[in-house]
Design a protein around this motif. Structure first.
Motif, short mmCIF file in Angstrom:
data_model
loop_
_atom_site.label_atom_id
_atom_site.label_comp_id
_atom_site.label_asym_id
_atom_site.label_seq_id
_atom_site.Cartn_x
_atom_site.Cartn_y
_atom_site.Cartn_z
N PHE A 171 20.98 22.02 17.01
CA PHE A 171 21.28 23.44 17.08
C PHE A 171 20.13 24.22 17.70
O PHE A 171 20.33 25.08 18.56
CB PHE A 171 21.57 23.99 15.68
N LEU A 172 18.91 23.89 17.29
CA LEU A 172 17.76 24.61 17.82
C LEU A 172 17.59 24.37 19.32
O LEU A 172 17.13 25.22 20.06
CB LEU A 172 16.49 24.20 17.08
N LYS A 173 18.02 23.19 19.75
CA LYS A 173 17.91 22.86 21.18
C LYS A 173 18.93 23.62 21.99
O LYS A 173 18.61 24.19 23.03
CB LYS A 173 18.11 21.35 21.39
N THR A 174 20.17 23.61 21.52
CA THR A 174 21.24 24.27 22.28
C THR A 174 22.10 25.12 21.36
O THR A 174 23.23 24.76 21.04
CB THR A 174 22.15 23.22 22.95
N PRO A 175 21.56 26.25 20.95
CA PRO A 175 22.31 27.09 20.01
C PRO A 175 23.65 27.57 20.59
O PRO A 175 24.62 27.69 19.86
CB PRO A 175 21.37 28.28 19.74
N ALA A 176 23.67 27.80 21.89
CA ALA A 176 24.88 28.35 22.52
C ALA A 176 26.08 27.44 22.31
O ALA A 176 27.20 27.89 22.06
CB ALA A 176 24.63 28.58 24.00
N LYS A 177 25.82 26.13 22.39
CA LYS A 177 26.89 25.16 22.25
C LYS A 177 27.59 25.30 20.90
O LYS A 177 28.81 25.24 20.80
CB LYS A 177 26.28 23.75 22.38
N PHE A 178 26.80 25.54 19.88
CA PHE A 178 27.36 25.66 18.53
C PHE A 178 28.06 27.00 18.35
O PHE A 178 29.12 27.09 17.75
CB PHE A 178 26.25 25.50 17.48
N GLN A 179 27.43 28.04 18.90
CA GLN A 179 27.99 29.38 18.72
C GLN A 179 29.30 29.54 19.47
O GLN A 179 30.19 30.25 19.01
CB GLN A 179 26.98 30.44 19.19
N ALA A 180 29.42 28.86 20.60
CA ALA A 180 30.66 28.94 21.37
C ALA A 180 31.85 28.48 20.54
O ALA A 180 32.97 28.95 20.71
CB ALA A 180 30.54 28.11 22.64
N LEU A 181 31.57 27.57 19.62
CA LEU A 181 32.64 27.05 18.79
C LEU A 181 32.72 27.77 17.44
O LEU A 181 33.45 27.37 16.55
CB LEU A 181 32.44 25.55 18.55
N GLY A 182 31.91 28.82 17.32
CA GLY A 182 31.95 29.59 16.08
C GLY A 182 31.34 28.87 14.90
O GLY A 182 31.58 29.24 13.75
N ALA A 183 30.56 27.86 15.16
CA ALA A 183 29.97 27.10 14.06
C ALA A 183 28.83 27.89 13.43
O ALA A 183 28.05 28.52 14.13
CB ALA A 183 29.45 25.77 14.58
N LYS A 184 28.78 27.85 12.11
CA LYS A 184 27.69 28.52 11.41
C LYS A 184 26.65 27.50 11.01
O LYS A 184 26.96 26.49 10.40
CB LYS A 184 28.24 29.20 10.15
N ILE A 185 25.45 27.79 11.37
CA ILE A 185 24.36 26.88 11.05
C ILE A 185 23.59 27.48 9.89
O ILE A 185 23.42 28.69 9.82
CB ILE A 185 23.47 26.71 12.31
N PRO A 186 23.17 26.65 8.96
CA PRO A 186 22.46 27.23 7.81
C PRO A 186 21.22 28.00 8.25
O PRO A 186 20.51 27.58 9.15
CB PRO A 186 22.10 26.01 6.96
N LYS A 187 20.98 29.10 7.56
CA LYS A 187 19.78 29.89 7.84
C LYS A 187 18.56 29.26 7.21
O LYS A 187 17.48 29.30 7.74
CB LYS A 187 19.92 31.26 7.18
N GLY A 188 18.80 28.76 6.01
CA GLY A 188 17.67 28.30 5.22
C GLY A 188 17.81 26.86 4.80
O GLY A 188 18.90 26.37 4.52
#
Ligand code: ADP
Ligand code: MG
Ligand code: ZN
Length: 599
Positions: A171-188
């Protein structure tokens, strides 16, 4: 050093000016008599002057009675002929060399300069102090990107954690890829584990692996600071991180600030509370698309404020266990790099000798060994030094209790297999995924257990099977060793707790469908819970009897099941002692063909 020199120079300058200021008081100049021009002319007339010095418009000289004098003359063209006439020696100095300007400086400007300098010095010191205070808010939060060359390859023995963290790195490498799919990544993300298990190392490795800026602050830095500084520091870290997304904010030793707020009487630590509140505010404040991941580390998850673990905060928790045999060997291999080892050094043997050692301990072993070898001028580290280093690290003050003896290992193995066998054959019990003879580090295993009522509905069958599984450890110890140990303390406590809940809260006993006792959460007492007894002494006895009945039934069942599988338990335990951990398919295979209870 530099600052020191500057100070010395400043003081030197100060002293010089001071001398210059005082000097005129003692100099003969003060005895110079100021003559009116007319009386100067009179003195000439009366032949009382031998010599004069003319410097611009200042005329000075010595009278016959040896008193020095001084006078001013503006464009008096007859003066020189007059002096010549009387045969007075005339000296001329350029007006620049004249003293009056210097005198004026000394007498007027120097005090001003002196005080100005003094003032400046005081200001500078005061400012220096307040600068230091200001800097508390900023220190240690420089992004460490570029510097972080540590990757997952530098961390061994925590494969499960690494596997879980791969997703975060992606996710940190390619955040856009995850966001495009609406995926939520843990904050903490909360890393938990005993000291030295590599929490700090792993956090840095995530940053290194993903190649993102790493902002690090340590909870212990806040503890002795002025109120408000910790909070402003937290704010500053988040501000900095937001400017360089994607990025990682690392809060090391979060337990130092994240203790239960307001626990016990007398409030809490004010500074800590402010810092913690600020952290929560910041974490709630940024939306998941900010691409910041906050990683925290602690070895005391049990004392953390529950608010920290709520969804949207540190809701992803990763436990770093102490490394098993294979893990220890891998860690040793990492730290053996760059150290010339003799061919007789067998890291597998070293790993076998060091159950209970953490990554930090193992690093320490190889370091000690290298020091020992250097001391006797060896060119290589031989097994002799490594062996001695193991003994030394093992003898270290806090290590003694942490290292596991062979007998302990054996007892723990049978205990754990006891649990595993029961959880495998009982229909309503939770499956175990991993068993280990290594201690689960502090209260980790316990705190990870979510309170039952928050988690799911529990049936009576499940409750009974769970208690039976909890009894398994103690029963196995009794069966294979002539004595019992304190190792089952936690199991018994939890079993008793659950049995009591069955009777008093879930209405799962012969006392019928009602609850006993009322729990009042008293906010001002922090998390202390006052229990109100709303039943008679007689009922209390009945409750005790019911609880005991449940526990004894479970105990007997556990005993019967384990007795039926005696040989099997022995063979599993032997493998477990050898490998130290059994998980996934290995564990499944080992637990096959067990004899199930009749009903
Ligand atoms: P913690 O933060 O959990 O107390 P650290 O990350 O500070 O532990 O570990 C201290 C040192 O021990 C690390 O810098 C590293 O050299 C070594 N170490 C600890 N765990 C591991 C591991 N799993 N693999 C390799 N080295 C480790
Ligand atoms: Mg650490
Ligand atoms: Zn147990």
């Amino acid at each position: 050093m530099k600052a020191n020199w500057r100070n010395i120079l400043t003081y030197l300058l100060l002293i010089l000016i001071g001398i210059a200021l005082i000097a005129p008081l003692f100099s003969t100049e003060t005895k110079v008599k100021e003559l009116p021009f007319s009386s100067f002319l009179d003195q000439i007339e009366q032949n009382k002057i031998k010599e004069v010095t003319i410097a611009g418009d200042i005329i000075s000289g010595v009278l016959a009675d040896k008193t020095k004098f001084k006078t001013h003359a503006m464009n008096y063209p007859n003066l020189v002929p007059q002096l010549r006439e009387k045969g007075i020696t005339i000296k001329v100095e350029s007006p620049v060399q004249s003293n009056w300007a210097w005198d004026l400086f000394i007498q007027l400007l120097a005090p001003v300069a002196f005080f100005a300098l003094f003032w400046w010095l005081m200001m500078r010191q005061a400012q220096g102090m307040s600068n230091q205070a200001m800097n508390f808010g900023r220190a240690n939060v420089k992004p460490q990107t570029g510097k972080i060359t540590i990757t997952f390859a530098n961390v061994a023995g925590v494969d499960e954690a690494k596997e879980e963290l791969k997703e975060i790195v992606e996710f940190l490498k390619t955040p856009a890829k995850f966001q495009a799919l609406g995926a939520k990544i843990p904050k903490g993300l909360l890393l938990m584990g005993a000291p030295g298990t590599g929490k700090t190392l792993l956090a840095r490795a995530i940053a290194g692996e993903a190649g993102v800026p790493f902002f690090s602050i340590s909870g212990s830095d806040f503890v002795e600071m002025f109120v408000g500084v910790g909070a402003s520091r937290v704010r500053s870290v988040f501000d900095q991180a937001k400017k360089q997304t994607p990025s990682i904010i690392f809060m090391d030793e979060i337990d130092a600030v994240g203790r239960h707020r307001g626990a016990g009487f007398g409030g809490g630590h004010d500074e800590r509370e402010q810092t913690l509140n600020q952290l929560l505010v910041e974490m709630d404040g940024f939306d998941p698309n900010t691409n910041i991941i906050v990683i925290a580390a602690t070895n005391r998850p049990d004392i953390l404020d529950p608010a920290l673990l709520r969804p949207g905060r540190f809701d992803r928790q990763i436990v770093l266990d102490k490394p098993d045999l294979k893990g220890r060997e891998d860690i040793l291999k990492i730290h053996a790099k760059g150290k010339p080892l003799a061919s007789d050094v067998d890291l597998t043997v070293v790993a076998r000798r060091t159950p209970g050692f953490t990554g930090a301990d193992l690093e320490n072993v190889l370091n000690e060994a290298a020091i020992l070898a250097a001391r006797v001028d060896k060119k290589e580290v031989t097994m002799e030094e490594v062996e001695e280093a193991v003994d030394r690290v093992m003898a270290g003050p806090e290590k003694k209790s942490r290292v596991i003896s062979d007998r302990e290992k054996k007892i723990v193995a049978y205990h754990e297999v006891g649990h595993a066998v029961l959880s495998s054959v009982l229909p309503n019990a939770d499956r175990v995924h991993k068993i280990s003879v290594l201690p689960r580090g502090l209260a980790l295993g316990y705190t990870l257990q979510l309170p039952l009522e928050d988690k799911y509905l529990i049936t009576k069958g499940q409750a009974v099977d769970q208690i039976t599984v909890m009894m398994g450890g103690r029963v196995a110890e009794e069966m294979f060793f002539s004595e019992v140990t304190s190792g089952a303390h936690n199991d018994l406590e939890r079993a008793t707790d659950l049995a009591k809940k069955m009777v008093t809260e879930f209405g799962m006993s012969e006392l019928g469908p009602r609850t006993f006792g009322r729990k009042d959460r008293q906010v001002f007492l922090g998390r202390d819970i006052a229990e109100m007894k709303d039943y008679s002494e007689h009922t209390a006895d009945e409750i005790d009897t019911e609880v005991e009945k449940i526990i004894m039934q479970c105990y007997d069942k556990a005993k019967a099941v384990l007795a039926n599988n005696r040989a099997k338990i022995e063979s599993i335990a032997t493998v477990l002692i050898e490998k130290e951990t059994l998980e996934n398919s290995d564990l499944e295979a080992a637990l096959k063909d067990l004899i199930k209870p009749a009903s």
